[in-house]
Motif scaffolding. Structure first.
Motif, PDB file in Angstrom:
ATOM      1  N   CYS A   1       0.818  -1.289  -0.143  1.00 22.12           N
ATOM      2  CA  CYS A   1       0.011   0.016  -0.091  1.00 22.12           C
ATOM      3  C   CYS A   1       0.894   1.193   0.146  1.00 22.12           C
ATOM      4  CB  CYS A   1      -0.912  -0.077   1.205  1.00 22.12           C
ATOM      5  SG  CYS A   1      -1.944  -1.478   1.450  1.00 22.12           S
ATOM      6  N   VAL A   2       1.138   1.867  -1.035  1.00 22.36           N
ATOM      7  CA  VAL A   2       1.991   2.919  -1.446  1.00 22.36           C
ATOM      8  C   VAL A   2       1.474   4.246  -1.800  1.00 22.36           C
ATOM      9  CG1 VAL A   2       4.162   3.273  -2.600  1.00 22.36           C
ATOM     10  CG2 VAL A   2       3.540   0.920  -2.059  1.00 22.36           C
ATOM     11  N   SER A   3       2.108   5.128  -1.300  1.00 20.06           N
ATOM     12  CA  SER A   3       1.569   6.538  -1.603  1.00 20.06           C
ATOM     13  C   SER A   3       1.779   6.960  -3.036  1.00 20.06           C
ATOM     14  CB  SER A   3       2.150   7.791  -0.927  1.00 20.06           C
ATOM     15  OG  SER A   3       3.526   7.793  -1.052  1.00 20.06           O
ATOM     16  N   GLU A   4       0.917   7.426  -3.969  1.00 22.38           N
ATOM     17  CA  GLU A   4       1.136   7.880  -5.404  1.00 22.38           C
ATOM     18  C   GLU A   4       2.295   8.643  -5.423  1.00 22.38           C
ATOM     19  OE1 GLU A   4      -2.545   9.099  -7.191  1.00 22.38           O
ATOM     20  OE2 GLU A   4      -3.852   7.508  -6.569  1.00 22.38           O
ATOM     21  N   GLU A   5       2.466   9.328  -4.428  1.00 18.74           N
ATOM     22  CA  GLU A   5       4.010  10.476  -4.818  1.00 18.74           C
ATOM     23  C   GLU A   5       5.102   9.593  -4.684  1.00 18.74           C
ATOM     24  OE1 GLU A   5       0.174  12.578  -3.866  1.00 18.74           O
ATOM     25  OE2 GLU A   5       1.233  10.747  -2.866  1.00 18.74           O
ATOM     26  N   CYS A   6       5.368   8.442  -4.386  1.00 18.43           N
ATOM     27  CA  CYS A   6       6.166   7.643  -3.959  1.00 18.43           C
ATOM     28  C   CYS A   6       6.874   7.102  -5.315  1.00 18.43           C
ATOM     29  CB  CYS A   6       6.258   6.669  -2.895  1.00 18.43           C
ATOM     30  SG  CYS A   6       7.451   5.419  -2.697  1.00 18.43           S
ATOM     31  N   GLY A   7       8.209   6.995  -5.589  1.00 21.58           N
ATOM     32  CA  GLY A   7       8.396   6.531  -6.769  1.00 21.58           C
ATOM     33  C   GLY A   7       8.073   5.051  -6.981  1.00 21.58           C
ATOM     34  N   SER A   8       8.126   4.274  -6.007  1.00 19.63           N
ATOM     35  CA  SER A   8       7.653   2.761  -6.321  1.00 19.63           C
ATOM     36  C   SER A   8       6.516   2.605  -6.632  1.00 19.63           C
ATOM     37  CB  SER A   8       8.184   1.972  -5.163  1.00 19.63           C
ATOM     38  OG  SER A   8       7.629   2.437  -3.990  1.00 19.63           O
ATOM     39  N   SER A   9       5.477   3.719  -6.625  1.00 18.79           N
ATOM     40  CA  SER A   9       4.076   3.506  -6.791  1.00 18.79           C
ATOM     41  C   SER A   9       3.997   2.895  -8.448  1.00 18.79           C
ATOM     42  CB  SER A   9       3.378   4.729  -6.477  1.00 18.79           C
ATOM     43  OG  SER A   9       3.768   5.742  -7.458  1.00 18.79           O
ATOM     44  N   SER A  10       4.880   3.397  -9.141  1.00 19.87           N
ATOM     45  CA  SER A  10       4.912   2.853 -10.360  1.00 19.87           C
ATOM     46  C   SER A  10       4.767   1.378 -10.780  1.00 19.87           C
ATOM     47  CB  SER A  10       6.264   3.396 -11.225  1.00 19.87           C
ATOM     48  OG  SER A  10       7.203   2.782 -10.725  1.00 19.87           O
ATOM     49  N   ILE A  11       5.194   0.642  -9.748  1.00 15.31           N
ATOM     50  CA  ILE A  11       4.780  -0.823  -9.954  1.00 15.31           C
ATOM     51  C   ILE A  11       3.493  -1.404  -9.080  1.00 15.31           C
ATOM     52  CG2 ILE A  11       7.493  -1.088 -10.335  1.00 15.31           C
ATOM     53  CD1 ILE A  11       7.416  -2.430  -7.564  1.00 15.31           C
ATOM     54  N   ILE A  12       3.035  -0.520  -8.859  1.00 16.76           N
ATOM     55  CA  ILE A  12       1.663  -0.977  -8.132  1.00 16.76           C
ATOM     56  C   ILE A  12       0.355  -0.569  -9.059  1.00 16.76           C
ATOM     57  CG2 ILE A  12       0.225  -0.564  -5.967  1.00 16.76           C
ATOM     58  CD1 ILE A  12       2.809  -1.475  -5.214  1.00 16.76           C
ATOM     59  N   GLU A  13      -0.377  -1.711  -8.963  1.00 16.83           N
ATOM     60  CA  GLU A  13      -1.603  -1.599  -9.784  1.00 16.83           C
ATOM     61  C   GLU A  13      -2.685  -1.875  -8.959  1.00 16.83           C
ATOM     62  OE1 GLU A  13      -1.741  -3.850 -13.540  1.00 16.83           O
ATOM     63  OE2 GLU A  13       0.002  -4.722 -12.970  1.00 16.83           O
ATOM     64  N   ASP A  14      -3.498  -0.690  -8.548  1.00 17.31           N
ATOM     65  CA  ASP A  14      -4.269  -0.555  -7.496  1.00 17.31           C
ATOM     66  C   ASP A  14      -5.448  -1.444  -7.521  1.00 17.31           C
ATOM     67  OD1 ASP A  14      -5.153   1.011  -5.158  1.00 17.31           O
ATOM     68  OD2 ASP A  14      -7.049   1.532  -6.365  1.00 17.31           O
ATOM     69  N   GLY A  15      -5.427  -2.258  -6.365  1.00 20.14           N
ATOM     70  CA  GLY A  15      -6.257  -3.484  -6.446  1.00 20.14           C
ATOM     71  C   GLY A  15      -5.928  -4.804  -6.930  1.00 20.14           C
ATOM     72  N   LYS A  16      -4.638  -4.787  -7.558  1.00 22.64           N
ATOM     73  CA  LYS A  16      -4.115  -5.885  -8.230  1.00 22.64           C
ATOM     74  C   LYS A  16      -3.075  -6.671  -7.394  1.00 22.64           C
ATOM     75  CE  LYS A  16      -2.569  -7.929 -12.317  1.00 22.64           C
ATOM     76  NZ  LYS A  16      -2.092  -7.925 -13.837  1.00 22.64           N
ATOM     77  N   ASN A  17      -2.106  -5.662  -7.070  1.00 19.86           N
ATOM     78  CA  ASN A  17      -0.981  -6.276  -6.336  1.00 19.86           C
ATOM     79  C   ASN A  17      -0.682  -5.293  -5.021  1.00 19.86           C
ATOM     80  OD1 ASN A  17       0.235  -3.803  -7.357  1.00 19.86           O
ATOM     81  ND2 ASN A  17       1.712  -4.932  -8.717  1.00 19.86           N
ATOM     82  N   GLY A  18      -1.771  -4.337  -4.625  1.00 19.38           N
ATOM     83  CA  GLY A  18      -1.373  -3.459  -3.551  1.00 19.38           C
ATOM     84  C   GLY A  18      -2.796  -2.606  -3.750  1.00 19.38           C
ATOM     85  N   TYR A  19      -2.466  -1.190  -3.217  1.00 19.57           N
ATOM     86  CA  TYR A  19      -3.372  -0.303  -3.169  1.00 19.57           C
ATOM     87  C   TYR A  19      -2.539   0.969  -3.178  1.00 19.57           C
ATOM     88  CZ  TYR A  19      -7.017  -3.327  -1.803  1.00 19.57           C
ATOM     89  OH  TYR A  19      -8.110  -4.350  -1.696  1.00 19.57           O
ATOM     90  N   LEU A  20      -2.924   2.062  -3.477  1.00 18.12           N
ATOM     91  CA  LEU A  20      -2.637   3.427  -3.856  1.00 18.12           C
ATOM     92  C   LEU A  20      -3.243   4.510  -3.029  1.00 18.12           C
ATOM     93  CD1 LEU A  20      -1.767   3.127  -7.811  1.00 18.12           C
ATOM     94  CD2 LEU A  20       0.003   2.928  -5.818  1.00 18.12           C
ATOM     95  N   TYR A  21      -2.699   5.498  -2.607  1.00 18.18           N
ATOM     96  CA  TYR A  21      -3.330   6.471  -1.932  1.00 18.18           C
ATOM     97  C   TYR A  21      -2.535   7.815  -2.008  1.00 18.18           C
ATOM     98  CZ  TYR A  21      -0.492   4.567   1.578  1.00 18.18           C
ATOM     99  OH  TYR A  21       0.784   3.947   2.141  1.00 18.18           O
ATOM    100  N   HIS A  22      -3.181   8.952  -1.670  1.00 16.33           N
ATOM    101  CA  HIS A  22      -2.002  10.098  -1.598  1.00 16.33           C
ATOM    102  C   HIS A  22      -1.666  10.233  -0.341  1.00 16.33           C
ATOM    103  CE1 HIS A  22      -4.928  10.952  -5.129  1.00 16.33           C
ATOM    104  NE2 HIS A  22      -3.770  11.782  -5.336  1.00 16.33           N
ATOM    105  N   PHE A  23      -0.374  10.646  -0.286  1.00 13.56           N
ATOM    106  CA  PHE A  23       0.370  10.769   0.845  1.00 13.56           C
ATOM    107  C   PHE A  23      -0.358  11.515   1.951  1.00 13.56           C
ATOM    108  CE2 PHE A  23       2.135  14.683  -0.505  1.00 13.56           C
ATOM    109  CZ  PHE A  23       2.592  15.181   0.731  1.00 13.56           C
ATOM    110  N   ASP A  24      -0.954  12.652   1.535  1.00 16.80           N
ATOM    111  CA  ASP A  24      -1.441  13.639   2.541  1.00 16.80           C
ATOM    112  C   ASP A  24      -2.835  13.370   2.792  1.00 16.80           C
ATOM    113  OD1 ASP A  24      -2.339  14.312   0.110  1.00 16.80           O
ATOM    114  OD2 ASP A  24      -1.786  16.408   0.124  1.00 16.80           O
ATOM    115  N   SER A  25      -3.339  12.107   2.636  1.00 18.03           N
ATOM    116  CA  SER A  25      -4.888  12.030   2.848  1.00 18.03           C
ATOM    117  C   SER A  25      -4.961  10.928   3.900  1.00 18.03           C
ATOM    118  CB  SER A  25      -5.539  11.589   1.511  1.00 18.03           C
ATOM    119  OG  SER A  25      -6.865  11.379   1.828  1.00 18.03           O
ATOM    120  N   GLU A  26      -5.345  11.336   5.142  1.00 18.25           N
ATOM    121  CA  GLU A  26      -5.409  10.467   6.107  1.00 18.25           C
ATOM    122  C   GLU A  26      -6.708   9.681   5.829  1.00 18.25           C
ATOM    123  OE1 GLU A  26      -4.752  12.070   9.992  1.00 18.25           O
ATOM    124  OE2 GLU A  26      -2.906  12.848   9.651  1.00 18.25           O
ATOM    125  N   THR A  27      -7.744  10.266   5.250  1.00 21.17           N
ATOM    126  CA  THR A  27      -9.019   9.470   4.920  1.00 21.17           C
ATOM    127  C   THR A  27      -8.700   8.176   3.961  1.00 21.17           C
ATOM    128  OG1 THR A  27     -10.376  11.572   5.283  1.00 21.17           O
ATOM    129  CG2 THR A  27     -11.159   9.756   3.937  1.00 21.17           C
TER     130      THR A  27
END
Length: 201
Positions: A107-133
């Protein structure tokens, strides 16, 4: 030490510095537990933020702090997801590669470089680093995932990283550095070296 850990947990293994955004991760986990969340959080590492994090976690008995470890394989074994909420200064985030190599979805923030290998809902989840919600929503989503879907996600994480050879990593890291540079982000020495010496340029 591993024998004293819960049977399942979220994990974060990084140097505990500001750009890793761990204060937010702790605050979110506090709220997650208060709202009925069930999965503990294990933070492995040290750094200038360590004491601040311990203070923020007071009252939450479901956050476990451990010092740096030489062999991390056993700690990844029971981790359900790896969380990396780093801010825009994080050029890559090698813990993503390590976790996936152990079959742990990330589960990686979209702003982090390694988010490029995350497919949301497939091998993990993405979110914005500044969104606690968003981070909290991902914690609950990960907790409530059924076993069949979770097993598929673990397989997908392993498959993703199995194709990640040195050339592909270099290209991914280079692209992340270029993106950071073009958006006026502060680059680490490592990132600057990638831009300077990457074999394709």
């Amino acid at each position: 030490m591993r024998d004293k850990l819960p049977s399942i947990y979220y994990i974060n293994i990084v140097r505990q510095i500001e750009k890793k955004n761990l204060r937010r991760l702790v605050r979110v986990h506090n709220a997650y537990i208060q709202k009925g969340g069930l999965i503990p959080l294990v933070l492995i590492g040290s750094g200038p933020e360590h004491e601040v994090l311990i203070d923020l976690a007071k009252g939450n008995n479901h956050i476990i702090f451990l010092p740096e470890q030489k062999d991390l394989r056993g700690f990844y074994r029971n981790a359900k997801f790896m969380f990396l909420p780093s801010n825009k200064e994080e050029t890559w985030g090698f813990t993503t590669n390590e976790a996936m190599a152990s079959g742990v979805p990330c589960c990686v923030s979209e702003e982090c470089g390694s988010s490029s290998i995350i497919e949301d809902g497939k091998n993990g989840y993405l979110y914005h680093f500044d969104s606690e919600t968003e981070i909290e929503e991902v914690m609950f989503k990960a907790e409530k995932m059924d076993n069949v879907a979770y097993k598929h996600m673990k397989v997908n994480a392993l498959e993703t990283i199995s194709h990640w050879n040195l050339d592909k990593f270099a290209k991914g890291a280079y692209d992340a550095c270029m993106y950071a540079n073009s958006h006026k982000r502060k680059l680490s020495l490592f990132a600057k070296l990638i831009l300077l010496y990457w074999k394709g340029h």
